[in-house]
Design an enzyme around this catalytic site. Structure first.
Site, PDB file in Angstrom:
ATOM      1  N   CYS A 121     -17.322  28.656 -12.354  1.00  0.00           N
ATOM      2  CA  CYS A 121     -17.120  27.438 -13.151  1.00  0.00           C
ATOM      3  C   CYS A 121     -18.433  26.839 -13.630  1.00  0.00           C
ATOM      4  CB  CYS A 121     -16.338  26.412 -12.357  1.00  0.00           C
ATOM      5  SG  CYS A 121     -14.756  27.068 -11.873  1.00  0.00           S
ATOM      6  N   HIS A 124      -9.260  22.736 -17.202  1.00  0.00           N
ATOM      7  CA  HIS A 124     -10.511  23.369 -16.774  1.00  0.00           C
ATOM      8  C   HIS A 124     -10.489  24.869 -17.062  1.00  0.00           C
ATOM      9  CE1 HIS A 124     -13.783  24.721 -14.362  1.00  0.00           C
ATOM     10  NE2 HIS A 124     -13.127  24.942 -13.256  1.00  0.00           N
ATOM     11  N   CYS A 174     -19.096  22.215  -9.401  1.00  0.00           N
ATOM     12  CA  CYS A 174     -18.914  23.129  -8.275  1.00  0.00           C
ATOM     13  C   CYS A 174     -18.416  24.464  -8.816  1.00  0.00           C
ATOM     14  CB  CYS A 174     -17.916  22.552  -7.280  1.00  0.00           C
ATOM     15  SG  CYS A 174     -16.279  22.305  -7.994  1.00  0.00           S
TER      16      CYS A 174
HETATM   17  C1  CAA Z   1     -13.441  28.352 -10.096  1.00  0.00           C
HETATM   18  C2  CAA Z   1     -14.700  27.684  -9.782  1.00  0.00           C
HETATM   19  O1  CAA Z   1     -15.763  28.351  -9.878  1.00  0.00           O
HETATM   20  C3  CAA Z   1     -14.769  26.267  -9.277  1.00  0.00           C
HETATM   21  C4  CAA Z   1     -13.641  25.348  -9.563  1.00  0.00           C
HETATM   22  O2  CAA Z   1     -13.621  24.603 -10.512  1.00  0.00           O
HETATM   23  S1  CAA Z   1     -12.372  25.404  -8.502  1.00  0.00           S
HETATM   24  C5  CAA Z   1     -10.956  24.990  -9.477  1.00  0.00           C
HETATM   25  C6  CAA Z   1     -10.428  26.189 -10.160  1.00  0.00           C
HETATM   26  N1  CAA Z   1      -9.086  25.935 -10.650  1.00  0.00           N
HETATM   27  C7  CAA Z   1      -8.006  26.191  -9.899  1.00  0.00           C
HETATM   28  O3  CAA Z   1      -8.115  26.652  -8.781  1.00  0.00           O
HETATM   29  C8  CAA Z   1      -6.667  25.886 -10.524  1.00  0.00           C
HETATM   30  C9  CAA Z   1      -5.818  25.231  -9.514  1.00  0.00           C
HETATM   31  N2  CAA Z   1      -4.512  24.925 -10.078  1.00  0.00           N
HETATM   32  C10 CAA Z   1      -3.411  25.705  -9.848  1.00  0.00           C
HETATM   33  O4  CAA Z   1      -3.497  26.773  -9.252  1.00  0.00           O
HETATM   34  C11 CAA Z   1      -2.093  25.179 -10.340  1.00  0.00           C
HETATM   35  O5  CAA Z   1      -2.295  24.365 -11.462  1.00  0.00           O
HETATM   36  C12 CAA Z   1      -1.373  24.352  -9.220  1.00  0.00           C
HETATM   37  C13 CAA Z   1      -1.044  25.308  -8.058  1.00  0.00           C
HETATM   38  C14 CAA Z   1      -2.256  23.234  -8.709  1.00  0.00           C
HETATM   39  C15 CAA Z   1      -0.105  23.723  -9.781  1.00  0.00           C
HETATM   40  O6  CAA Z   1       0.649  24.707 -10.369  1.00  0.00           O
HETATM   41  P1  CAA Z   1       2.160  24.437 -10.793  1.00  0.00           P
HETATM   42  O7  CAA Z   1       2.976  24.091  -9.597  1.00  0.00           O
HETATM   43  O8  CAA Z   1       2.562  25.582 -11.657  1.00  0.00           O
HETATM   44  O9  CAA Z   1       2.014  23.116 -11.657  1.00  0.00           O
HETATM   45  P2  CAA Z   1       2.997  22.487 -12.707  1.00  0.00           P
HETATM   46  O10 CAA Z   1       4.307  23.229 -12.739  1.00  0.00           O
HETATM   47  O11 CAA Z   1       2.274  22.334 -13.973  1.00  0.00           O
HETATM   48  O12 CAA Z   1       3.225  21.050 -12.106  1.00  0.00           O
HETATM   49  C16 CAA Z   1       4.093  20.817 -11.014  1.00  0.00           C
HETATM   50  C17 CAA Z   1       4.833  19.518 -11.279  1.00  0.00           C
HETATM   51  O13 CAA Z   1       3.863  18.470 -11.307  1.00  0.00           O
HETATM   52  C18 CAA Z   1       4.046  17.718 -12.502  1.00  0.00           C
HETATM   53  N3  CAA Z   1       2.741  17.196 -12.909  1.00  0.00           N
HETATM   54  C19 CAA Z   1       1.575  17.876 -12.971  1.00  0.00           C
HETATM   55  N4  CAA Z   1       0.604  17.066 -13.393  1.00  0.00           N
HETATM   56  C20 CAA Z   1       1.164  15.859 -13.605  1.00  0.00           C
HETATM   57  C21 CAA Z   1       0.655  14.617 -14.049  1.00  0.00           C
HETATM   58  N5  CAA Z   1      -0.627  14.441 -14.360  1.00  0.00           N
HETATM   59  N6  CAA Z   1       1.519  13.595 -14.159  1.00  0.00           N
HETATM   60  C22 CAA Z   1       2.832  13.758 -13.837  1.00  0.00           C
HETATM   61  N7  CAA Z   1       3.350  14.899 -13.403  1.00  0.00           N
HETATM   62  C23 CAA Z   1       2.522  15.951 -13.287  1.00  0.00           C
HETATM   63  C24 CAA Z   1       4.608  18.706 -13.475  1.00  0.00           C
HETATM   64  O14 CAA Z   1       5.316  18.074 -14.514  1.00  0.00           O
HETATM   65  C25 CAA Z   1       5.554  19.496 -12.622  1.00  0.00           C
HETATM   66  O15 CAA Z   1       6.738  18.770 -12.454  1.00  0.00           O
HETATM   67  P3  CAA Z   1       8.158  19.515 -12.503  1.00  0.00           P
HETATM   68  O16 CAA Z   1       8.144  20.412 -11.302  1.00  0.00           O
HETATM   69  O17 CAA Z   1       9.115  18.386 -12.431  1.00  0.00           O
HETATM   70  O18 CAA Z   1       8.169  20.278 -13.788  1.00  0.00           O
END
Ligand code: CAA
Length: 442
Positions: A109, A399, A429
């Site tokens: 990242c 992101h 990070c």
């Molecule tokens: C990589 C590097 O070097 C360093 C870094 O930056 S580390 C970070 C790297 N990035 C990651 O690891 C990504 C992490 N994220 C994920 O894996 C996935 O997004 C997650 C597991 C966190 C969620 O996945 P998901 O369950 O498919 O999410 P999603 O279906 O969109 O949302 C679940 C629920 O929350 C709700 N929701 C999500 N965000 C919301 C918000 N801001 N407001 C209201 N509701 C929200 C959605 O509407 C959904 O509701 P329903 O089930 O009613 O439809």
């Protein structure tokens, strides 16, 4: 003709670059495409096309068509094996002169910011006059690999000379060979995802769920306000009919966020889909230059990239938090710059997860962490939260791993320009237990 001149006859082209001297590195401006939740508007668009769109927008904005730049450095965290040098391919379709060198880097990242540091260092040393740094990622178009067994069969088939040989090789094929190898958002040495690691850190630092949700809520509010005031109008090129980040939820409420189920530690976890970044597609880039080049080309300087520091933590043996390396990088950065943590007008702390930001801030406030881990007599202290991520950050924009650095640099440089001066801290990070940080000033 340069070829007919001796080295002593040749006029020095970078008088600012004396032996041992460095030049100031100007941030001229940045550009990105709107970021999009994965498997939505960009689901059929490749990494290379996303990066090309961001680059073309920058080239158009700053009138760089046909120009040969010093170099373009960018990358993607997740690449197809066909993408040997996707930055060079993007440059060839960007409108820049094809004589512009370009190459890929990968620092998880931190890729976009690390690319900017590489370009900046060459400018500072007088090795190039200008360059573009960027990044792109798409989890919609993730490369699906084949398992070892099928790989061997396919390679042998490719080498086979007769149909009899081919038939014999095909006889080795088993249905189990069709199980694909899908890239995982995880650490190879622990088998845990980024979110799993961050949840462990959140437990260690006792980061309450409501504080994480509050941070996520504010990120959406601030990003929505920034769109409302037109902040991104000269920082973004629409693509595929998309004009804003489609992860942004201006209408979300704290009650709604509180109702979401934990998504990593499902029993006792505090991290949810809203206080974690969503998987995202996008690309960004920034134009960096010497002051001389900017002046010659009639371009305004938004800010200067003055210091950078990269740190890594031992998350394997010493069990440091995987995403806590910025907590180590920033004090070293401050020491070299002769600054305190409070000497900033803006803080751009990449919101990989709300818990990551809050754990880092808590670590800097903690006397024991600062003494025992950072070797400091006194804690770094608190920051003025009203100066942090003032135009929203990754929880609301999304992101696209390698593209986050360019988004942040472009946002901060514009903030400093609008502010008429000041100083901003960037902290990102990265996977592998690393952290990339920098200071922009004006
Ligand atoms: C990589 C590097 O070097 C360093 C870094 O930056 S580390 C970070 C790297 N990035 C990651 O690891 C990504 C992490 N994220 C994920 O894996 C996935 O997004 C997650 C597991 C966190 C969620 O996945 P998901 O369950 O498919 O999410 P999603 O279906 O969109 O949302 C679940 C629920 O929350 C709700 N929701 C999500 N965000 C919301 C918000 N801001 N407001 C209201 N509701 C929200 C959605 O509407 C959904 O509701 P329903 O089930 O009613 O439809």
């Amino acid at each position: 003709m340069a070829q007919t001149k001796t080295s002593t006859q040749r006029k020095r082209s970078n008088p600012g670059s004396q032996a041992g001297g460095v030049r100031r590195v100007a941030v001229i401006g940045g550009n990105r495409i709107p970021f999009a939740r994965s498997n939505t508007v960009y689901s059929k668009i490749s990494n290379q096309e996303l990066l090309t769109a961001a680059l073309r927008g920058l080239v158009d904005r700053f009138g760089l068509q046909g120009q040969r730049l010093g170099e373009v450095v960018a990358g993607a965290v997740i690449k197809h094996s066909r993408d040997f040098n996707l930055t060079r391919e993007a440059v060839l379709s960007s409108g820049l002169a094809p004589e512009t060198p370009a190459y890929d880097i990968q620092q998880a990242c931190g890729t976009g910011l690390e690319a900017a540091i590489l370009v900046a260092n060459k400018i500072a040393l007088g090795q190039i006059e200008c360059g573009i740094a960027g990044g792109t990622d798409t989890t919609s178009d993730a490369p699906i690999g084949v398992g070892e067994g099928l790989r061997e069969i396919l390679l042998d088939l490719n080498r086979a000379k007769t149909n009899a040989e081919r038939l014999k090789i095909l006889g080795r094929f088993r249905p189990s060979h069709l199980v694909p190898t899908i890239p995982e958002n995880g650490e190879p040495r622990t088998g845990m995802s980024m979110g799993d690691h961050c949840q462990v850190t959140a437990h260690e630092w006792a980061i309450p769920r409501d504080e994480q949700d509050q941070l996520a809520y504010e990120s959406h509010q601030k990003l929505a306000a920034a769109y409302g005031e037109g902040f991104f109008e000269d920082l973004m090129t629409p693509l595929a009919g998309q004009e804003v980040d489609n992860i942004l939820r201006p209408d979300t409420t704290l009650e709604k966020l509180a109702s979401l189920k934990p998504c990593f530690d499902r029993e006792n976890g505090t991290m949810t889909a809203a206080n974690s970044t969503a998987l995202t597609d996008g690309a960004s880039c920034v134009l960096l230059a010497s002051e001389e080049w900017a002046k010659k080309n009639g371009l305004e300087v938004q800010a200067y990239l003055s210091f950078s520091e990269v740190a890594a933590v031992d998350f394997v043996e010493k069990k440091e938090g995987l995403l806590m390396a910025p907590a180590y990088a920033v004090p070293r950065l401050l020491e070299r710059a002769g600054l305190t943590l409070q000497d900033f007008d803006f803080y751009e702390i990449h919101e990989a997860f709300a818990a990551q930001v809050l754990s880092t801030l808590k670590a800097w406030e903690d006397p024991a962490f600062c003494k025992e881990r950072l070797g400091l007599e006194a804690p770094l202290g608190s920051i003025d939260r009203s100066k942090m991520n003032v135009k929203g950050s990754s929880l609301a924009t999304g992101h696209p791993f390698a593209a986050t650095g360019g988004r942040i640099i472009a946002t901060l440089a514009k903030l400093l320009e609008q502010n008429g001066g000041g100083r901003g801290l960037i902290s990102i990070c990265a996977a592998g237990g690393q952290g990339v940080t920098a200071i922009l000033e004006r």
